[in-house]
Design a protein around this motif. Structure first.
Motif, PDB file in Angstrom:
ATOM      1  N   ILE A 128     -12.261  -5.090   1.240  1.00 20.39           N
ATOM      2  CA  ILE A 128     -12.245  -6.477   1.724  1.00 20.39           C
ATOM      3  C   ILE A 128     -12.423  -7.433   0.556  1.00 20.39           C
ATOM      4  N   THR A 129     -13.327  -7.098  -0.356  1.00 19.46           N
ATOM      5  CA  THR A 129     -13.542  -7.931  -1.545  1.00 19.46           C
ATOM      6  C   THR A 129     -12.268  -8.016  -2.380  1.00 19.46           C
ATOM      7  N   GLU A 130     -11.537  -6.902  -2.474  1.00 19.90           N
ATOM      8  CA  GLU A 130     -10.299  -6.873  -3.250  1.00 19.90           C
ATOM      9  C   GLU A 130      -9.095  -7.390  -2.459  1.00 19.90           C
ATOM     10  N   ASN A 131      -9.324  -7.845  -1.237  1.00 21.73           N
ATOM     11  CA  ASN A 131      -8.265  -8.384  -0.370  1.00 21.73           C
ATOM     12  C   ASN A 131      -7.178  -7.337  -0.083  1.00 21.73           C
ATOM     13  N   LYS A 132      -7.592  -6.098   0.111  1.00 18.32           N
ATOM     14  CA  LYS A 132      -6.658  -4.999   0.373  1.00 18.32           C
ATOM     15  C   LYS A 132      -6.381  -4.814   1.859  1.00 18.32           C
ATOM     16  N   GLN A 192      -6.293  19.280  -1.626  1.00 18.62           N
ATOM     17  CA  GLN A 192      -5.756  17.912  -1.718  1.00 18.62           C
ATOM     18  C   GLN A 192      -6.271  17.076  -0.551  1.00 18.62           C
ATOM     19  N   HIS A 193      -6.171  15.778  -0.721  1.00 21.15           N
ATOM     20  CA  HIS A 193      -6.529  14.874   0.363  1.00 21.15           C
ATOM     21  C   HIS A 193      -5.530  15.051   1.501  1.00 21.15           C
ATOM     22  N   PRO A 194      -5.949  14.754   2.731  1.00 19.10           N
ATOM     23  CA  PRO A 194      -4.996  14.806   3.851  1.00 19.10           C
ATOM     24  C   PRO A 194      -3.812  13.868   3.573  1.00 19.10           C
ATOM     25  N   PRO A 195      -2.626  14.220   4.072  1.00 17.84           N
ATOM     26  CA  PRO A 195      -1.433  13.403   3.815  1.00 17.84           C
ATOM     27  C   PRO A 195      -1.604  11.926   4.179  1.00 17.84           C
ATOM     28  N   VAL A 196      -2.247  11.627   5.298  1.00 14.67           N
ATOM     29  CA  VAL A 196      -2.402  10.223   5.692  1.00 14.67           C
ATOM     30  C   VAL A 196      -3.257   9.467   4.674  1.00 14.67           C
ATOM     31  N   LEU A 197      -4.244  10.134   4.111  1.00 12.54           N
ATOM     32  CA  LEU A 197      -5.069   9.490   3.086  1.00 12.54           C
ATOM     33  C   LEU A 197      -4.261   9.257   1.812  1.00 12.54           C
ATOM     34  N   GLN A 198      -3.402  10.215   1.452  1.00 16.70           N
ATOM     35  CA  GLN A 198      -2.529  10.029   0.296  1.00 16.70           C
ATOM     36  C   GLN A 198      -1.602   8.833   0.519  1.00 16.70           C
ATOM     37  N   TYR A 199      -1.092   8.707   1.735  1.00 12.39           N
ATOM     38  CA  TYR A 199      -0.228   7.585   2.093  1.00 12.39           C
ATOM     39  C   TYR A 199      -0.965   6.265   1.886  1.00 12.39           C
ATOM     40  N   ALA A 207       7.253  10.184  -0.643  1.00 17.06           N
ATOM     41  CA  ALA A 207       7.582   9.566   0.641  1.00 17.06           C
ATOM     42  C   ALA A 207       6.744   8.308   0.862  1.00 17.06           C
ATOM     43  N   ALA A 208       5.478   8.382   0.466  1.00 11.64           N
ATOM     44  CA  ALA A 208       4.596   7.216   0.604  1.00 11.64           C
ATOM     45  C   ALA A 208       5.069   6.071  -0.291  1.00 11.64           C
ATOM     46  N   GLN A 229      -3.598   5.713   0.069  1.00  9.83           N
ATOM     47  CA  GLN A 229      -3.921   5.518  -1.349  1.00  9.83           C
ATOM     48  C   GLN A 229      -2.748   4.889  -2.091  1.00  9.83           C
ATOM     49  N   VAL A 230      -1.538   5.355  -1.806  1.00 10.44           N
ATOM     50  CA  VAL A 230      -0.352   4.783  -2.441  1.00 10.44           C
ATOM     51  C   VAL A 230      -0.211   3.318  -2.036  1.00 10.44           C
ATOM     52  N   LEU A 231      -0.349   3.033  -0.749  1.00  9.21           N
ATOM     53  CA  LEU A 231      -0.214   1.647  -0.277  1.00  9.21           C
ATOM     54  C   LEU A 231      -1.263   0.745  -0.908  1.00  9.21           C
TER      55      LEU A 231
END
Length: 181
Positions: free
Chosen positions: A108-112, A66-73, A36-37, A75-77
């Motif tokens: 921030i360094t990686e401009n994410k 597992q990581h919480p769903p919002v964190l998985q989301y 879904a993410a 991570q994908v982004l």
């Protein structure tokens, strides 16, 4: 269906929005958080990258181990590229609360993260240097100055300095500096 989804998105064809939303809903209903993410990350014009989507992932219960769903989301982004303004702020909230300065610095360094005044305000609770960097990226001189004066006034207030005299001197100095420009 997968090919149709990719083509309609890539070519920005009408109907792609509905197809992405249906696919997103189906994956969430099946408990496929990562899938879904992925759909949200690739959605045309970022239609699924909004407050509602973040809230849905936040409300989902975590699976043990597992990581919480919002964190998985997030991570994908993050693996796909830069977060938008809202995503950057929502990801930074728990990171600031947990005091994880290295993570913020890395992103921030990686401009994410998309710099914004709101992100700078949030990060200033944790690390002033990172906040100033964010304000500079936003190119918000007025915010940078107000932020500077806020900490400036706290510094001198704690040292019992006559603020009125200091401000008058500062005002005169700034007017002189501006007249030189």
């Amino acid at each position: 269906r997968s090919l149709a989804l990719k083509l309609s998105s890539r070519l920005n064809l009408p109907g792609a929005d509905d197809m992405y939303m249906q696919q997103f809903e189906a994956l969430l209903a099946a408990g496929n958080i990562k899938g879904a993410a992925e759909i949200a990350a690739r959605s045309p014009r970022g239609i699924l990258r909004n407050a509602e989507t973040i809230a849905r992932f936040q409300r989902m219960p975590a699976t043990p181990g597992q990581h919480p769903p919002v964190l998985q989301y997030f991570q994908v982004l993050l693996s796909k590229g830069r977060l938008n303004k809202l995503e950057s702020i929502e990801l930074a909230r728990p990171v600031v609360k947990q005091g994880k300065t290295p993570l913020l610095t890395k992103w921030i360094t990686e401009n994410k993260l998309e710099p914004s005044a709101e992100l700078g305000d949030l990060v200033s609770q944790l690390d002033v240097k990172i906040a100033v960097r964010i304000y500079k990226e936003v190119r918000s001189l007025s915010l940078s100055l107000s932020f500077f004066f806020f900490f400036f006034s706290i510094y001198f207030f704690e040292r019992d300095v006559d603020m009125m005299s200091l401000l008058i001197h500062l005002h005169v100095s700034m007017r002189f500096s501006l007249s030189l420009i």
